[in-house]
Design a protein around this motif. Structure first.
Motif, PDB file in Angstrom:
ATOM      1  N   SER A  80       0.830  -1.208   0.000  1.00  0.00           N
ATOM      2  CA  SER A  80       0.000   0.000   0.000  1.00  0.00           C
ATOM      3  C   SER A  80       0.865   1.258   0.000  1.00  0.00           C
ATOM      4  O   SER A  80       0.468   2.299  -0.515  1.00  0.00           O
ATOM      5  CB  SER A  80      -0.977   0.005   1.180  1.00  0.00           C
ATOM      6  N   GLU A  91      -1.264   8.513  -6.028  1.00  0.00           N
ATOM      7  CA  GLU A  91      -1.397   9.958  -5.820  1.00  0.00           C
ATOM      8  C   GLU A  91      -0.881  10.722  -7.038  1.00  0.00           C
ATOM      9  O   GLU A  91      -1.511  11.667  -7.502  1.00  0.00           O
ATOM     10  CB  GLU A  91      -0.633  10.388  -4.565  1.00  0.00           C
ATOM     11  N   MET A 109      -8.008   6.060  -1.091  1.00  0.00           N
ATOM     12  CA  MET A 109      -6.829   5.199  -1.173  1.00  0.00           C
ATOM     13  C   MET A 109      -7.093   3.785  -0.642  1.00  0.00           C
ATOM     14  O   MET A 109      -6.663   2.799  -1.245  1.00  0.00           O
ATOM     15  CB  MET A 109      -5.682   5.858  -0.402  1.00  0.00           C
ATOM     16  N   HIS A 110      -7.810   3.705   0.480  1.00  0.00           N
ATOM     17  CA  HIS A 110      -8.016   2.373   1.072  1.00  0.00           C
ATOM     18  C   HIS A 110      -8.910   1.492   0.188  1.00  0.00           C
ATOM     19  O   HIS A 110      -8.735   0.279   0.143  1.00  0.00           O
ATOM     20  CB  HIS A 110      -8.574   2.484   2.496  1.00  0.00           C
ATOM     21  N   PHE A 127      -6.902   0.245  -2.770  1.00  0.00           N
ATOM     22  CA  PHE A 127      -6.053  -0.870  -2.329  1.00  0.00           C
ATOM     23  C   PHE A 127      -6.876  -2.135  -2.057  1.00  0.00           C
ATOM     24  O   PHE A 127      -6.570  -3.214  -2.546  1.00  0.00           O
ATOM     25  CB  PHE A 127      -5.288  -0.451  -1.068  1.00  0.00           C
ATOM     26  N   ASN A 128      -7.949  -1.985  -1.287  1.00  0.00           N
ATOM     27  CA  ASN A 128      -8.718  -3.172  -0.883  1.00  0.00           C
ATOM     28  C   ASN A 128      -9.441  -3.837  -2.056  1.00  0.00           C
ATOM     29  O   ASN A 128      -9.677  -5.045  -2.026  1.00  0.00           O
ATOM     30  CB  ASN A 128      -9.711  -2.801   0.224  1.00  0.00           C
ATOM     31  N   SER A 185       0.127   3.666  -2.973  1.00  0.00           N
ATOM     32  CA  SER A 185      -0.460   4.972  -2.680  1.00  0.00           C
ATOM     33  C   SER A 185       0.399   6.102  -3.249  1.00  0.00           C
ATOM     34  O   SER A 185      -0.125   7.101  -3.734  1.00  0.00           O
ATOM     35  CB  SER A 185      -0.686   5.147  -1.175  1.00  0.00           C
TER      36      SER A 185
END
Lengths: 203, 79
Positions: free
Chosen positions: A137, A145, A158-159, A162-163, A141
């Motif tokens: 991550s 960005e 962002m989460h 990723f998830n 990230s």
């Protein structure tokens, strides 16, 4: 006196060297055995047998089964994060995810065990999984960005970015027996999953 | 030669990875304060937990517990 001390020291350091080697050998054999039979189900007796040592020798190096398990998982975490860092440093989102798949593919059997059995394992094992995810991550990230700012990929939290990726990869890994019986999952589906995911996030 | 940051575990290869860009340092650019000294345990725990929440979406307390567990493995914080 000096001479005797010298003679005495040699076998001691030999012994220590041997002890270190046995420990390393045990960790390697435990790693293979745990990947094969599972983190919960593997018995220390099977690890001893695979390593060609007595059952007691295992406990001479690791006081408990959990201690051995934790050591193997920590060692694994360190190896994977090092490899991911090597592969992923400074790349685009596409390159980082490609590197992620490549890194995981090298350790697929053990990693799959960690994913499948993670919530049943001691806390230290779960922390290792979070540590591996943090390495991914972190790189993802930073690249995301940049690419969000440049309008290359969509602006997503962002989460969730990723998830969504991890969820997809882990679902295939956790159900590998259905997706790719007896064969590595990522080798067969990695490219397809990556292309699909990039289609979803591209602006 | 590659080093591992003693405070967060990040591998450091390029000078830019190190605190103050100095490869002699044992901690990374992310674990350094502005004046180049290493962050305290509390500072690092906060930033690591916040990072996990932001990039992985974990519950705040769960992220903090995981960060503590991870830090316990690192040379800078090992007891």
């Amino acid at each position: 006196m000096t001479q005797y001390a010298g003679v005495d020291e040699m076998p001691e350091s030999q012994r220590q060297k041997q002890k270190k080697q046995t420990r390393k050998h045990l960790i390697t054999m435990a790693f293979n055995q745990l990947a094969k039979d599972g983190l919960i189900n593997t018995r220390t007796a099977d690890i001893a047998k695979a390593a060609g040592v007595s059952h007691g020798t295992v406990f001479a190096h690791f006081p408990t089964r959990d201690a051995l398990l934790t050591e193997v998982i920590n060692e694994f975490g360190a190896r994977v994060t090092r490899r991911l860092h090597e592969l992923a440093g400074g790349g685009s989102v596409h390159e980082i995810l490609e590197a992620h798949l490549k890194g995981l593919a090298e350790f697929e059997p053990f990693y799959t065990r960690l994913v499948r059995e993670g919530s049943l394992l001691p806390e230290s094992a779960r922390n290792t999984l979070i540590m591996i995810q943090s390495a991914v991550s972190f790189h993802l990230s930073q690249a995301a960005e940049r690419e969000m700012a440049a309008g290359i990929i969509r602006r997503l939290p962002m989460h969730l970015l990723f998830n969504t990726w991890i969820g997809l990869v882990h679902y295939y890994l956790a159900n590998g027996d259905l997706f790719s019986p007896g064969k590595p999952v990522l080798e067969r589906y990695g490219k397809e999953l990556l292309e699909h995911y990039l289609t979803l996030i591209t602006e | 030669m590659m080093k591992i940051c003693i405070a967060c575990g990040m591998p450091m290869e390029n000078p830019a990875d190190f605190a103050m860009g100095d490869p002699d340092k044992d901690f990374c650019v992310h674990c350094a304060r502005q004046d180049g000294t290493m962050q305290s345990y509390e500072e690092k725990l906060d930033s690591l937990a916040n990072f996990i929440v932001r990039t992985q979406g974990l519950d705040k307390q769960a992220a903090r517990d995981a960060a503590k567990g991870m830090m316990a493995q690192l040379p800078a914080w090992k007891k």
